[in-house]
Write a protein that holds these residues in place. Sequence first.
Motif, PDB file in Angstrom:
ATOM      1  N   ALA A  11      31.794 -40.985  58.743  1.00  0.00           N
ATOM      2  CA  ALA A  11      33.141 -40.780  59.295  1.00  0.00           C
ATOM      3  C   ALA A  11      34.170 -41.611  58.526  1.00  0.00           C
ATOM      4  CB  ALA A  11      33.169 -41.120  60.781  1.00  0.00           C
ATOM      5  N   GLU A  12      33.819 -42.831  58.154  1.00  0.00           N
ATOM      6  CA  GLU A  12      34.718 -43.674  57.355  1.00  0.00           C
ATOM      7  C   GLU A  12      34.971 -43.045  55.991  1.00  0.00           C
ATOM      8  OE1 GLU A  12      32.620 -47.390  57.173  1.00  0.00           O
ATOM      9  OE2 GLU A  12      33.289 -48.025  59.171  1.00  0.00           O
ATOM     10  N   MET A  13      33.917 -42.512  55.377  1.00  0.00           N
ATOM     11  CA  MET A  13      34.058 -41.881  54.062  1.00  0.00           C
ATOM     12  C   MET A  13      34.958 -40.644  54.143  1.00  0.00           C
ATOM     13  SD  MET A  13      30.101 -42.328  52.863  1.00  0.00           S
ATOM     14  CE  MET A  13      30.225 -41.520  51.285  1.00  0.00           C
ATOM     15  N   VAL A  14      34.756 -39.834  55.177  1.00  0.00           N
ATOM     16  CA  VAL A  14      35.600 -38.658  55.361  1.00  0.00           C
ATOM     17  C   VAL A  14      37.049 -39.093  55.515  1.00  0.00           C
ATOM     18  CG1 VAL A  14      36.168 -36.752  56.937  1.00  0.00           C
ATOM     19  CG2 VAL A  14      33.772 -37.199  56.328  1.00  0.00           C
ATOM     20  N   SER A  15      37.288 -40.120  56.300  1.00  0.00           N
ATOM     21  CA  SER A  15      38.639 -40.628  56.512  1.00  0.00           C
ATOM     22  C   SER A  15      39.254 -41.142  55.203  1.00  0.00           C
ATOM     23  CB  SER A  15      38.614 -41.734  57.564  1.00  0.00           C
ATOM     24  OG  SER A  15      39.899 -42.244  57.764  1.00  0.00           O
ATOM     25  N   GLU A  16      38.469 -41.870  54.407  1.00  0.00           N
ATOM     26  CA  GLU A  16      38.959 -42.414  53.138  1.00  0.00           C
ATOM     27  C   GLU A  16      39.326 -41.294  52.161  1.00  0.00           C
ATOM     28  OE1 GLU A  16      35.895 -45.018  51.614  1.00  0.00           O
ATOM     29  OE2 GLU A  16      35.900 -46.214  53.451  1.00  0.00           O
ATOM     30  N   VAL A  17      38.442 -40.321  52.036  1.00  0.00           N
ATOM     31  CA  VAL A  17      38.691 -39.223  51.095  1.00  0.00           C
ATOM     32  C   VAL A  17      39.873 -38.381  51.575  1.00  0.00           C
ATOM     33  CG1 VAL A  17      37.711 -37.161  50.008  1.00  0.00           C
ATOM     34  CG2 VAL A  17      36.295 -39.207  50.284  1.00  0.00           C
ATOM     35  N   SER A  18      39.958 -38.125  52.863  1.00  0.00           N
ATOM     36  CA  SER A  18      41.076 -37.354  53.416  1.00  0.00           C
ATOM     37  C   SER A  18      42.405 -38.061  53.165  1.00  0.00           C
ATOM     38  CB  SER A  18      40.883 -37.127  54.914  1.00  0.00           C
ATOM     39  OG  SER A  18      39.749 -36.347  55.162  1.00  0.00           O
ATOM     40  N   ALA A  19      42.441 -39.363  53.409  1.00  0.00           N
ATOM     41  CA  ALA A  19      43.674 -40.134  53.184  1.00  0.00           C
ATOM     42  C   ALA A  19      44.063 -40.093  51.708  1.00  0.00           C
ATOM     43  CB  ALA A  19      43.488 -41.571  53.655  1.00  0.00           C
ATOM     44  N   TYR A  20      43.083 -40.231  50.835  1.00  0.00           N
ATOM     45  CA  TYR A  20      43.346 -40.159  49.394  1.00  0.00           C
ATOM     46  C   TYR A  20      43.944 -38.798  49.030  1.00  0.00           C
ATOM     47  CZ  TYR A  20      42.358 -39.158  44.519  1.00  0.00           C
ATOM     48  OH  TYR A  20      42.476 -38.753  43.213  1.00  0.00           O
ATOM     49  N   MET A  21      43.339 -37.719  49.519  1.00  0.00           N
ATOM     50  CA  MET A  21      43.821 -36.374  49.210  1.00  0.00           C
ATOM     51  C   MET A  21      45.262 -36.174  49.683  1.00  0.00           C
ATOM     52  SD  MET A  21      41.471 -34.548  47.633  1.00  0.00           S
ATOM     53  CE  MET A  21      41.681 -32.823  48.045  1.00  0.00           C
ATOM     54  N   ARG A  22      45.564 -36.624  50.872  1.00  0.00           N
ATOM     55  CA  ARG A  22      46.925 -36.469  51.404  1.00  0.00           C
ATOM     56  C   ARG A  22      47.935 -37.305  50.606  1.00  0.00           C
ATOM     57  NH1 ARG A  22      44.160 -36.227  56.769  1.00  0.00           N
ATOM     58  NH2 ARG A  22      44.596 -34.141  57.561  1.00  0.00           N
ATOM     59  N   GLN A  23      47.538 -38.525  50.287  1.00  0.00           N
ATOM     60  CA  GLN A  23      48.419 -39.423  49.536  1.00  0.00           C
ATOM     61  C   GLN A  23      48.713 -38.851  48.141  1.00  0.00           C
ATOM     62  OE1 GLN A  23      46.798 -43.363  49.094  1.00  0.00           O
ATOM     63  NE2 GLN A  23      48.279 -43.933  47.551  1.00  0.00           N
ATOM     64  N   GLU A  24      47.685 -38.386  47.456  1.00  0.00           N
ATOM     65  CA  GLU A  24      47.882 -37.826  46.119  1.00  0.00           C
ATOM     66  C   GLU A  24      48.713 -36.546  46.183  1.00  0.00           C
ATOM     67  OE1 GLU A  24      46.544 -39.449  43.017  1.00  0.00           O
ATOM     68  OE2 GLU A  24      46.862 -40.845  44.676  1.00  0.00           O
ATOM     69  N   ARG A  25      48.455 -35.719  47.179  1.00  0.00           N
ATOM     70  CA  ARG A  25      49.226 -34.492  47.354  1.00  0.00           C
ATOM     71  C   ARG A  25      50.707 -34.825  47.502  1.00  0.00           C
ATOM     72  NH1 ARG A  25      52.775 -32.092  51.051  1.00  0.00           N
ATOM     73  NH2 ARG A  25      52.603 -29.856  50.927  1.00  0.00           N
ATOM     74  N   ASP A  26      51.018 -35.788  48.347  1.00  0.00           N
ATOM     75  CA  ASP A  26      52.414 -36.160  48.568  1.00  0.00           C
ATOM     76  C   ASP A  26      53.060 -36.716  47.303  1.00  0.00           C
ATOM     77  OD1 ASP A  26      52.105 -35.318  51.172  1.00  0.00           O
ATOM     78  OD2 ASP A  26      51.964 -37.342  52.014  1.00  0.00           O
ATOM     79  N   MET A  27      52.306 -37.492  46.534  1.00  0.00           N
ATOM     80  CA  MET A  27      52.854 -38.074  45.311  1.00  0.00           C
ATOM     81  C   MET A  27      53.137 -36.985  44.263  1.00  0.00           C
ATOM     82  SD  MET A  27      51.256 -40.878  42.691  1.00  0.00           S
ATOM     83  CE  MET A  27      49.999 -39.752  42.117  1.00  0.00           C
ATOM     84  N   TYR A  28      52.162 -36.097  44.029  1.00  0.00           N
ATOM     85  CA  TYR A  28      52.340 -35.064  43.015  1.00  0.00           C
ATOM     86  C   TYR A  28      53.297 -33.962  43.460  1.00  0.00           C
ATOM     87  CZ  TYR A  28      48.683 -37.178  40.170  1.00  0.00           C
ATOM     88  OH  TYR A  28      47.946 -38.045  39.394  1.00  0.00           O
ATOM     89  N   LEU A  29      53.406 -33.726  44.751  1.00  0.00           N
ATOM     90  CA  LEU A  29      54.291 -32.679  45.263  1.00  0.00           C
ATOM     91  C   LEU A  29      55.727 -32.894  44.790  1.00  0.00           C
ATOM     92  CD1 LEU A  29      54.703 -30.189  47.096  1.00  0.00           C
ATOM     93  CD2 LEU A  29      55.140 -31.801  48.972  1.00  0.00           C
ATOM     94  N   ARG A  30      56.165 -34.136  44.766  1.00  0.00           N
ATOM     95  CA  ARG A  30      57.548 -34.452  44.366  1.00  0.00           C
ATOM     96  C   ARG A  30      57.865 -34.012  42.937  1.00  0.00           C
ATOM     97  NH1 ARG A  30      56.223 -39.447  47.183  1.00  0.00           N
ATOM     98  NH2 ARG A  30      55.685 -40.376  45.191  1.00  0.00           N
TER      99      ARG A  30
END
Length: 181
Positions: A11-30
């Motif tokens: 569950a921690e790993m899923v949370s870490e990978v999910s947070a990474y994906m969202r963070q990178e998406r937001d950064m590159y989206l701009r």
Amino acid sequence: MNPEFTERRIAEMVSEVSAYMRQERDMYLRHSDPLATDLKETIRGFFPQELLQRLKAITLEGGTRIPPPPFYLEAKKMSGGRFPDFVHMRSITYIDVIVFHDEIDVRALFHGVVHATQMAVLGFDRYMELYVRAFVKSLSWLAIPLEDQAYRLDARFAETPEQVFSVEDEIKTWDGEGRYS
């Protein structure tokens, strides 16, 4: 499931990978743009139109590469070195933003849009859960059914691009058959 991984750790790993994906998406989206019309036209019949309209892409320039994710060293160690190095991949899909190294290659685009479609059809949270659990189970990135499907479908497209098929239907079929678990 590999006995060294508790449900809590997974569950921690899923949370870490999910947070990474969202963070990178937001950064590159701009810095991204909608898919070019000619690229959308090339893959139009394979994917839902609303997804193609929503997708964004960015091509990194000047030798810039996507840096390894924060969990890279752990994943590489877990897999005995068989976890991909992001700097050598042609593209990475961050939900609905596809980041390309160097140039947009149509096959890499198709592969990336398969992942975006998987996330849209399965839901982001479920996709992440399935992805991480499959990695933990096999300790091989290529053995993850979501990756296997994306590679199979991009190969099918590359072999006969004139034979249109619905990626969305393929995902629903695999899901209905329990092939992602």
